[in-house]
Design a protein around this motif. Structure first.
Motif, PDB file in Angstrom:
ATOM      1  N   GLN A  92     -23.745  14.431  24.569  1.00 17.52           N
ATOM      2  CA  GLN A  92     -23.069  13.377  23.810  1.00 17.52           C
ATOM      3  C   GLN A  92     -23.914  12.115  23.828  1.00 17.52           C
ATOM      4  OE1 GLN A  92     -19.079  12.865  25.399  1.00 17.52           O
ATOM      5  NE2 GLN A  92     -18.264  14.189  23.803  1.00 17.52           N
ATOM      6  N   VAL A  93     -23.919  11.443  22.681  1.00 20.30           N
ATOM      7  CA  VAL A  93     -24.607  10.160  22.537  1.00 20.30           C
ATOM      8  C   VAL A  93     -23.604   9.175  21.975  1.00 20.30           C
ATOM      9  CG1 VAL A  93     -26.462   8.905  21.385  1.00 20.30           C
ATOM     10  CG2 VAL A  93     -26.845  11.265  22.177  1.00 20.30           C
ATOM     11  N   GLY A  94     -23.369   8.095  22.692  1.00 27.03           N
ATOM     12  CA  GLY A  94     -22.492   7.022  22.234  1.00 27.03           C
ATOM     13  C   GLY A  94     -23.331   5.876  21.706  1.00 27.03           C
ATOM     14  N   VAL A  95     -23.084   5.481  20.458  1.00 24.09           N
ATOM     15  CA  VAL A  95     -23.851   4.408  19.834  1.00 24.09           C
ATOM     16  C   VAL A  95     -22.887   3.307  19.396  1.00 24.09           C
ATOM     17  CG1 VAL A  95     -25.532   3.797  18.042  1.00 24.09           C
ATOM     18  CG2 VAL A  95     -25.518   6.129  18.996  1.00 24.09           C
ATOM     19  N   PRO A  96     -22.952   2.134  20.037  1.00 20.01           N
ATOM     20  CA  PRO A  96     -22.090   1.022  19.633  1.00 20.01           C
ATOM     21  C   PRO A  96     -22.396   0.556  18.205  1.00 20.01           C
ATOM     22  CG  PRO A  96     -22.989   0.654  21.825  1.00 20.01           C
ATOM     23  CD  PRO A  96     -23.726   1.829  21.238  1.00 20.01           C
ATOM     24  N   ASN A  97     -21.389   0.046  17.520  1.00 24.40           N
ATOM     25  CA  ASN A  97     -21.542  -0.455  16.153  1.00 24.40           C
ATOM     26  C   ASN A  97     -22.597  -1.543  16.043  1.00 24.40           C
ATOM     27  OD1 ASN A  97     -19.557   1.233  15.074  1.00 24.40           O
ATOM     28  ND2 ASN A  97     -17.930  -0.242  15.491  1.00 24.40           N
ATOM     29  N   ALA A  98     -22.868  -2.254  17.124  1.00 19.26           N
ATOM     30  CA  ALA A  98     -23.834  -3.350  17.117  1.00 19.26           C
ATOM     31  C   ALA A  98     -25.226  -2.898  16.673  1.00 19.26           C
ATOM     32  CB  ALA A  98     -23.920  -3.987  18.509  1.00 19.26           C
ATOM     33  N   TYR A  99     -25.503  -1.590  16.745  1.00 15.79           N
ATOM     34  CA  TYR A  99     -26.824  -1.084  16.395  1.00 15.79           C
ATOM     35  C   TYR A  99     -26.957  -0.687  14.935  1.00 15.79           C
ATOM     36  CZ  TYR A  99     -27.816  -1.237  21.324  1.00 15.79           C
ATOM     37  OH  TYR A  99     -28.022  -1.685  22.599  1.00 15.79           O
ATOM     38  N   GLY A 100     -25.893  -0.801  14.159  1.00 19.44           N
ATOM     39  CA  GLY A 100     -25.979  -0.475  12.739  1.00 19.44           C
ATOM     40  C   GLY A 100     -26.141   1.010  12.506  1.00 19.44           C
ATOM     41  N   SER A 101     -27.214   1.403  11.848  1.00 17.37           N
ATOM     42  CA  SER A 101     -27.433   2.794  11.460  1.00 17.37           C
ATOM     43  C   SER A 101     -27.607   3.691  12.682  1.00 17.37           C
ATOM     44  CB  SER A 101     -28.669   2.902  10.574  1.00 17.37           C
ATOM     45  OG  SER A 101     -28.931   4.260  10.293  1.00 17.37           O
ATOM     46  N   THR A 102     -26.568   4.467  12.989  1.00 15.58           N
ATOM     47  CA  THR A 102     -26.613   5.319  14.167  1.00 15.58           C
ATOM     48  C   THR A 102     -27.463   6.560  13.953  1.00 15.58           C
ATOM     49  OG1 THR A 102     -24.566   6.377  13.486  1.00 15.58           O
ATOM     50  CG2 THR A 102     -24.385   4.539  15.017  1.00 15.58           C
ATOM     51  N   GLY A 103     -27.723   6.913  12.706  1.00 13.47           N
ATOM     52  CA  GLY A 103     -28.583   8.050  12.421  1.00 13.47           C
ATOM     53  C   GLY A 103     -29.981   7.863  12.982  1.00 13.47           C
ATOM     54  N   ASP A 104     -30.438   6.622  13.043  1.00  9.45           N
ATOM     55  CA  ASP A 104     -31.756   6.348  13.610  1.00  9.45           C
ATOM     56  C   ASP A 104     -31.807   6.712  15.093  1.00  9.45           C
ATOM     57  OD1 ASP A 104     -32.529   5.451  11.117  1.00  9.45           O
ATOM     58  OD2 ASP A 104     -32.362   3.324  11.628  1.00  9.45           O
ATOM     59  N   ALA A 105     -30.735   6.456  15.825  1.00  9.08           N
ATOM     60  CA  ALA A 105     -30.688   6.829  17.244  1.00  9.08           C
ATOM     61  C   ALA A 105     -30.742   8.339  17.387  1.00  9.08           C
ATOM     62  CB  ALA A 105     -29.432   6.268  17.911  1.00  9.08           C
ATOM     63  N   LEU A 106     -30.035   9.061  16.539  1.00  5.45           N
ATOM     64  CA  LEU A 106     -30.057  10.519  16.596  1.00  5.45           C
ATOM     65  C   LEU A 106     -31.440  11.057  16.265  1.00  5.45           C
ATOM     66  CD1 LEU A 106     -26.632  11.385  14.935  1.00  5.45           C
ATOM     67  CD2 LEU A 106     -27.163  11.015  17.368  1.00  5.45           C
ATOM     68  N   ALA A 107     -32.127  10.420  15.326  1.00  4.18           N
ATOM     69  CA  ALA A 107     -33.490  10.839  14.982  1.00  4.18           C
ATOM     70  C   ALA A 107     -34.433  10.622  16.163  1.00  4.18           C
ATOM     71  CB  ALA A 107     -33.973  10.083  13.755  1.00  4.18           C
ATOM     72  N   GLU A 108     -34.219   9.571  16.928  1.00  2.00           N
ATOM     73  CA  GLU A 108     -35.067   9.302  18.091  1.00  2.00           C
ATOM     74  C   GLU A 108     -34.750  10.235  19.256  1.00  2.00           C
ATOM     75  OE1 GLU A 108     -35.668   5.192  19.274  1.00  2.00           O
ATOM     76  OE2 GLU A 108     -35.223   4.529  17.222  1.00  2.00           O
ATOM     77  N   LEU A 109     -33.493  10.645  19.388  1.00  2.96           N
ATOM     78  CA  LEU A 109     -33.085  11.483  20.519  1.00  2.96           C
ATOM     79  C   LEU A 109     -33.126  12.973  20.215  1.00  2.96           C
ATOM     80  CD1 LEU A 109     -30.194   9.229  21.803  1.00  2.96           C
ATOM     81  CD2 LEU A 109     -32.425   9.613  22.877  1.00  2.96           C
ATOM     82  N   GLY A 110     -33.105  13.340  18.945  1.00  2.35           N
ATOM     83  CA  GLY A 110     -33.118  14.749  18.562  1.00  2.35           C
ATOM     84  C   GLY A 110     -34.287  15.548  19.126  1.00  2.35           C
ATOM     85  N   PRO A 111     -35.509  15.022  19.090  1.00  3.32           N
ATOM     86  CA  PRO A 111     -36.628  15.813  19.607  1.00  3.32           C
ATOM     87  C   PRO A 111     -36.492  16.204  21.084  1.00  3.32           C
ATOM     88  CG  PRO A 111     -37.455  14.057  18.205  1.00  3.32           C
ATOM     89  CD  PRO A 111     -35.981  13.807  18.402  1.00  3.32           C
ATOM     90  N   VAL A 112     -35.976  15.312  21.918  1.00  2.88           N
ATOM     91  CA  VAL A 112     -35.813  15.647  23.335  1.00  2.88           C
ATOM     92  C   VAL A 112     -34.705  16.691  23.505  1.00  2.88           C
ATOM     93  CG1 VAL A 112     -34.223  13.780  24.033  1.00  2.88           C
ATOM     94  CG2 VAL A 112     -35.831  14.716  25.683  1.00  2.88           C
ATOM     95  N   VAL A 113     -33.650  16.598  22.697  1.00  2.56           N
ATOM     96  CA  VAL A 113     -32.598  17.617  22.732  1.00  2.56           C
ATOM     97  C   VAL A 113     -33.183  18.964  22.316  1.00  2.56           C
ATOM     98  CG1 VAL A 113     -30.431  18.385  21.674  1.00  2.56           C
ATOM     99  CG2 VAL A 113     -30.692  15.995  22.390  1.00  2.56           C
ATOM    100  N   ALA A 114     -33.939  18.984  21.229  1.00  2.00           N
ATOM    101  CA  ALA A 114     -34.516  20.233  20.725  1.00  2.00           C
ATOM    102  C   ALA A 114     -35.489  20.862  21.727  1.00  2.00           C
ATOM    103  CB  ALA A 114     -35.213  19.984  19.389  1.00  2.00           C
TER     104      ALA A 114
END
Length: 160
Positions: free
Chosen positions: A127-149
């Motif tokens: 699970q990844v929790g992204v506060p609204n303060a960061y705007g586009s949360t898809g960018d966080a998933l793009a940064e974290l996806g490679p380590v998950v994969a």
């Protein structure tokens, strides 16, 4: 799926200003983010330990922070938090909408202060929790996806 904690990290935690459940309360950027480790089997622990160790030093330009859990990592203030080995969230079903970002499937739950994303179709739930303060949360998933994969085995692709 491998063994899981009986209590999932709740998406409703964002409604109370907490990024992920387990008592995660921010008291200042220098204090560790309070994230309890889920109860996991040895295989899941090995997967999650490697994933957390390989997590990036920054996410969305925010530096990595200390956490109280060994199966979690956080970045920034308010913290973006990743927890590995969590229980399957209530409401996540085979027909739940799946958002695929760079080959990693995620299921989203909205909260008052942000969004909690849970991996779909992998050996361990992350699970990844992204506060609204960061705007586009898809960018966080793009940064974290490679380590998950790299560390969490794909069992079935995101269905849509």
């Amino acid at each position: 799926m491998r063994g899981r904690s009986r209590t999932p990290l709740a998406a409703t935690a964002l409604a109370t200003g907490v990024v992920l459940a387990g008592g995660a309360v921010l008291t200042g950027c220098s204090a560790p983010v309070q994230l309890a480790d889920p109860q996991v089997d040895d295989a899941t622990r090995a997967t999650c330990t490697a994933l957390v160790a390989d997590a990036p030093g920054t996410v969305l330009g925010s530096p990595r922070r200390a956490t109280t859990g060994s199966l979690s990592v956080a970045w920034g203030d308010p913290p973006i938090a990743l927890a590995c080995g969590v229980a399957k969230p209530e409401g996540l079903t085979a027909t739940s909408q799946c958002l695929e970002v760079d080959g990693v499937g995620w299921w989203a739950q909205d909260g008052v202060t942000g969004t909690v994303y849970t991996t779909v179709g992998r050996a361990a739930y992350v699970q990844v929790g992204v506060p609204n303060a960061y705007g586009s949360t898809g960018d966080a998933l793009a940064e974290l996806g490679p380590v998950v994969a790299r560390h969490d085995t794909l069992l079935r692709p995101c269905a849509g």
